[in-house]
Design an enzyme around this catalytic site. Structure first.
Site, PDB file in Angstrom:
ATOM      1  N   ARG A  98      -3.109   7.507  11.483  1.00 34.88           N
ATOM      2  CA  ARG A  98      -4.413   7.009  11.050  1.00 34.88           C
ATOM      3  C   ARG A  98      -5.121   6.277  12.182  1.00 34.88           C
ATOM      4  O   ARG A  98      -6.343   6.406  12.340  1.00 34.88           O
ATOM      5  CB  ARG A  98      -4.247   6.079   9.842  1.00 34.88           C
ATOM      6  CG  ARG A  98      -5.562   5.477   9.390  1.00 34.88           C
ATOM      7  CD  ARG A  98      -5.465   4.725   8.098  1.00 34.88           C
ATOM      8  NE  ARG A  98      -6.769   4.187   7.726  1.00 34.88           N
ATOM      9  CZ  ARG A  98      -7.051   3.650   6.555  1.00 34.88           C
ATOM     10  NH1 ARG A  98      -6.130   3.591   5.612  1.00 34.88           N
ATOM     11  NH2 ARG A  98      -8.258   3.172   6.296  1.00 34.88           N
ATOM     12  N   ASN A 152      -4.065  11.923   0.686  1.00 35.16           N
ATOM     13  CA  ASN A 152      -5.422  12.057   1.211  1.00 35.16           C
ATOM     14  C   ASN A 152      -5.493  13.101   2.324  1.00 35.16           C
ATOM     15  O   ASN A 152      -4.487  13.369   2.988  1.00 35.16           O
ATOM     16  CB  ASN A 152      -5.905  10.699   1.754  1.00 35.16           C
ATOM     17  CG  ASN A 152      -6.519   9.856   0.674  1.00 35.16           C
ATOM     18  OD1 ASN A 152      -7.181  10.362  -0.221  1.00 35.16           O
ATOM     19  ND2 ASN A 152      -6.310   8.546   0.753  1.00 35.16           N
ATOM     20  N   CYS A 173      -7.736   9.584  -7.925  1.00 40.69           N
ATOM     21  CA  CYS A 173      -8.307   8.556  -7.043  1.00 40.69           C
ATOM     22  C   CYS A 173      -8.699   7.384  -7.915  1.00 40.69           C
ATOM     23  O   CYS A 173      -9.128   7.569  -9.066  1.00 40.69           O
ATOM     24  CB  CYS A 173      -9.526   9.111  -6.301  1.00 40.69           C
ATOM     25  SG  CYS A 173     -10.260   7.938  -5.120  1.00 40.69           S
ATOM     26  N   ASP A 174      -8.555   6.176  -7.397  1.00 41.17           N
ATOM     27  CA  ASP A 174      -8.900   5.000  -8.186  1.00 41.17           C
ATOM     28  C   ASP A 174     -10.344   4.558  -8.004  1.00 41.17           C
ATOM     29  O   ASP A 174     -10.832   3.715  -8.759  1.00 41.17           O
ATOM     30  CB  ASP A 174      -7.958   3.845  -7.861  1.00 41.17           C
ATOM     31  CG  ASP A 174      -7.857   3.544  -6.376  1.00 41.17           C
ATOM     32  OD1 ASP A 174      -8.370   4.338  -5.564  1.00 41.17           O
ATOM     33  OD2 ASP A 174      -7.238   2.525  -6.011  1.00 41.17           O
ATOM     34  N   HIS A 203     -14.266  10.828  -2.900  1.00 45.05           N
ATOM     35  CA  HIS A 203     -14.923   9.928  -1.948  1.00 45.05           C
ATOM     36  C   HIS A 203     -16.349  10.367  -1.633  1.00 45.05           C
ATOM     37  O   HIS A 203     -16.908   9.996  -0.602  1.00 45.05           O
ATOM     38  CB  HIS A 203     -14.102   9.786  -0.653  1.00 45.05           C
ATOM     39  CG  HIS A 203     -12.828   9.028  -0.850  1.00 45.05           C
ATOM     40  ND1 HIS A 203     -11.955   8.759   0.174  1.00 45.05           N
ATOM     41  CD2 HIS A 203     -12.272   8.472  -1.965  1.00 45.05           C
ATOM     42  CE1 HIS A 203     -10.912   8.084  -0.292  1.00 45.05           C
ATOM     43  NE2 HIS A 203     -11.091   7.904  -1.588  1.00 45.05           N
ATOM     44  N   TYR A 252     -17.359   4.857  -0.890  1.00 45.19           N
ATOM     45  CA  TYR A 252     -17.198   5.612   0.356  1.00 45.19           C
ATOM     46  C   TYR A 252     -18.506   6.245   0.823  1.00 45.19           C
ATOM     47  O   TYR A 252     -18.609   6.636   1.988  1.00 45.19           O
ATOM     48  CB  TYR A 252     -16.118   6.684   0.203  1.00 45.19           C
ATOM     49  CG  TYR A 252     -14.724   6.111   0.272  1.00 45.19           C
ATOM     50  CD1 TYR A 252     -14.025   6.068   1.473  1.00 45.19           C
ATOM     51  CD2 TYR A 252     -14.119   5.590  -0.863  1.00 45.19           C
ATOM     52  CE1 TYR A 252     -12.758   5.533   1.543  1.00 45.19           C
ATOM     53  CE2 TYR A 252     -12.841   5.050  -0.807  1.00 45.19           C
ATOM     54  CZ  TYR A 252     -12.162   5.018   0.400  1.00 45.19           C
ATOM     55  OH  TYR A 252     -10.914   4.476   0.467  1.00 45.19           O
TER      56      TYR A 252
END
Length: 461
Positions: A98, A152, A173-174, A203, A252
């Site tokens: 990441r 993801n 997804c939360d 997102h 997002y």
């Protein structure tokens, strides 16, 4: 029923375990009787197992023997064999990957984020080969299992896995749940009694309706300055913009609507010697895993401390770019990610119909996209799986954004399956957050250099 968690040494696994224990108390029995934690990293498994041991000890002291057994291992086939449900939460390349996703993008002058824009494309290129391998392993070892995907980029990965698993994979997804709850509370509506209309991709979606007692309360919320200013998304986007589009954006979308300001905030942080989000998590979670290995008796306390730090620093640069402050206290306790996972598992395992916003194949829900495109929309879920509900058509810029980003997803999938760099270049160049073909070339070269394994995934020019 047996649940296998792929990525069982992951930092948020204790949230799922805690939710399953709580559900067993409320329902008078556990929907899941055994959890199998699978991970390639033994040290991470030991650390998370120590946290779960503490949770189980507290349950045992208050209620007797936990109704959910737990075991851990590093053999994939053994973990999957005989499972009724699989929860996929892997991170290919770990947090170090990441960091590179973010840094390569920032060096090229564009936003770096793990699921959005250039970073999300890089993450997808690395993750899809593994996700498709896991899907085939599930078919071979547990062909009747349901798969709940949180890996993801969730929508992209779910779409790639659906080519192997069909409708037996459901992405979660939360973010939509959190947005709906915050919006409801802002106008005094009990979230548990509200119904949310939501449409888009993972997102990249919008809350388009907030229903209570047969009445849509969203127009009332959009008209109230004080209410909008009382929760995160209202402050992130501002009253003028949410009224202009007539909907509440997923958090997002701040990367799209305020790209220049967010990039400037991140660049300022980095230039001042600060850390990217990935670097923050490497430090926070790295310290937890290291200290938990040395002091397993304190693993739960160490985990809870790191979890709170993680939640407090979530999207900090975005909030700073919007002039927002600290996160609201009620958003720090969890209750999103694990709750959606539990709701899906409960609906499927117990055949208890539930209406949830999920990632699943479109099948006509969004007229702008084909039936096989994975979208994020309200679904009815029961023992037969998730069935997307028809939502109002996306209009204007929302339809354009969704179509553009779905085209990027399809290019990423094509690149991985063909081994060609051409669709990968096209994915970078046509993403709304990359403003130049030359920059796209730099990004592709930068990620190939940062991740040598991509040379094997994309061997053809």
């Amino acid at each position: 029923m047996r649940l296998a968690i792929l990525g069982g040494g992951g930092f948020r696994v204790p949230l799922v375990h805690r939710a399953l224990l709580g559900d067993a108390l409320r329902a008078g029995g556990a929907a899941i009787s055994e959890i199998v934690l699978y991970d390639t990293d033994r040290s991470r498994l030991r650390a998370i197992s120590a946290v779960l041991d503490r949770q189980r000890g507290e349950y045992r002291a208050a209620h007797g023997e936990p109704p959910v057994a737990v075991r851990a291992g590093t053999d994939l086939d053994e973990a999957l064999r005989g499972c009724d449900m699989v929860f996929s939460a892997i991170r290919v390349g770990g947090m170090a990957g990441r960091v590179l996703d973010e840094r390569v993008a920032l060096d090229a002058g564009v936003l770096g984020q793990e699921t959005v824009g250039a970073g999300g494309i890089s993450y997808g290129l690395r993750t899809l080969p593994v996700a498709e391998y896991l899907a085939r392993a599930i078919v071979g070892n547990a062909p009747d299992a349901w798969v709940v995907n949180f890996t993801n980029p969730a929508g992209l990965v779910t779409e790639a896995m659906s080519a192997v698993l069909g409708d037996r994979v459901i992405g979660i997804c939360d973010s939509p749940l959190g947005l709906g709850r915050r919006a409801a509370r802002a106008i005094g509506v009990d979230p548990s009694g509200a119904r949310f209309d939501y449409a888009g991709l993972n997102h990249l979606g919008w809350l388009t309706g907030l229903w209570e007692g047969g009445r849509d309360r969203l127009p009332e919320l959009l008209a109230a300055d004080d209410a909008l200013d009382s929760f995160e998304e209202g402050r992130l986007f501002g009253a003028e913009w949410v009224r202009a589009i007539g909907a509440l954006p997923n958090e997002y979308l701040h990367y799209y609507y305020m790209a220049r300001e967010t990039y400037a905030a991140v660049a300022e942080t980095v230039a001042g010697g600060g850390h990217t989000r990935g670097e923050q998590l490497v430090a926070q979670q790295g310290a937890f895993y290291r200290d938990a290995a040395a002091r397993p008796d304190e693993a739960f306390t160490l985990w809870e401390r790191a979890r709170l730090e993680r939640e407090q620093s979530y999207m900090a640069d975005n909030r700073r770019a919007a002039g927002d402050g600290q996160r609201d206290e009620e958003d720090l306790d969890g209750g999103g990610y694990e709750e959606v996972a539990l709701a899906v598992m409960r609906a499927v395992a117990r055949d208890e119909p539930a209406r949830l916003v999920l990632n699943t194949r479109n099948r006509g829900a969004l007229a702008d996209l084909d039936d096989d495109a994975v979208v994020e929309v309200p679904c009815m879920v029961d023992a037969s799986g998730a069935r997307p509900l028809a939502v109002g058509p996306l209009t204007g810029h929302r339809a354009g954004l969704v179509r553009a980003v779905k085209a990027v997803d399809r290019d990423v999938i094509e690149a991985v399956r063909s081994g060609s760099r051409t669709p990968a270049l096209r994915a970078f160049a046509t993403h709304p957050l990359v403003d130049s073909v030359a920059t796209a070339r730099d990004l592709l070269h930068g990620y190939l250099t940062a991740f040598p394994e991509l040379e094997e995934t994309l061997p053809h020019a």
